[in-house]
Enzyme design. Structure first.
Site, mmCIF file in Angstrom:
data_model
loop_
_atom_site.group_PDB
_atom_site.id
_atom_site.type_symbol
_atom_site.label_atom_id
_atom_site.label_comp_id
_atom_site.label_asym_id
_atom_site.label_seq_id
_atom_site.Cartn_x
_atom_site.Cartn_y
_atom_site.Cartn_z
ATOM 1 N N HIS A 43 3.011 7.419 -29.220
ATOM 2 C CA HIS A 43 3.782 8.399 -29.929
ATOM 3 C C HIS A 43 2.705 8.896 -31.003
ATOM 4 O O HIS A 43 1.877 8.251 -31.244
ATOM 5 C CB HIS A 43 4.968 7.783 -30.776
ATOM 6 C CG HIS A 43 6.180 7.157 -29.955
ATOM 7 N ND1 HIS A 43 6.971 7.913 -29.113
ATOM 8 C CD2 HIS A 43 6.330 5.957 -29.350
ATOM 9 C CE1 HIS A 43 7.690 7.270 -28.506
ATOM 10 N NE2 HIS A 43 7.208 5.967 -28.473
ATOM 11 N N GLY A 70 -4.706 -14.247 -22.643
ATOM 12 C CA GLY A 70 -3.150 -14.014 -22.886
ATOM 13 C C GLY A 70 -2.940 -13.271 -24.155
ATOM 14 O O GLY A 70 -3.740 -13.136 -25.134
#
Length: 127
Positions: A43, A70
């Site tokens: 955005h 991870g």
């Protein structure tokens, strides 16, 4: 999932999220650890524009033989080069070249290396 393109021999662990509003391309022989997040969508930073509900998308590309640790977050428009390792928990905000180890928030290069014609890794320098 129509904008997700996987090479051969790609391994993805559980919990991987791919916001594929733009193309997400993962090269051959890549390893993706648990809970890695690929955010091709975003955005605007400008709050007035954002309030109008606008968003944008930029592609994400992983080269060949990349290892993503991870819980890494990869932001829109990022390319990660061949043979690169991204350390666990990193936030990748900009392109990372081939043949490096990078980690952190924001992700930065920690070590560079080269792979010779025999497949032997030679460390060029440590950061």
């Amino acid at each position: 999932g129509e904008n997700i393109f996987l090479g051969n021999n790609v391994y993805m662990n559980y919990g991987v999220i791919m916001l594929d509003c733009a193309k997400i391309e993962i090269g051959d022989d890549c390893l993706i650890a648990p809970n890695v997040q690929f955010y091709a969508a975003a955005h605007p930073i400008d709050p007035v524009i954002r309030k109008k509900g606008l968003e944008f998308a930029k592609p994400i590309t992983l080269g060949k033989n990349v290892w993503i640790g991870g819980s890494v977050i990869i932001l829109p428009g990022v390319t990660i080069g061949d043979n690169t390792t991204i350390g666990a928990g990193s936030v990748v905000t900009k392109n990372i070249p081939e043949n490096v180890v990078a980690a952190g928030n924001p992700c930065r290069i920690l070590r560079r290396f080269e792979v010779d014609e025999n497949g032997i890794v030679k460390i060029e320098r440590e950061m």
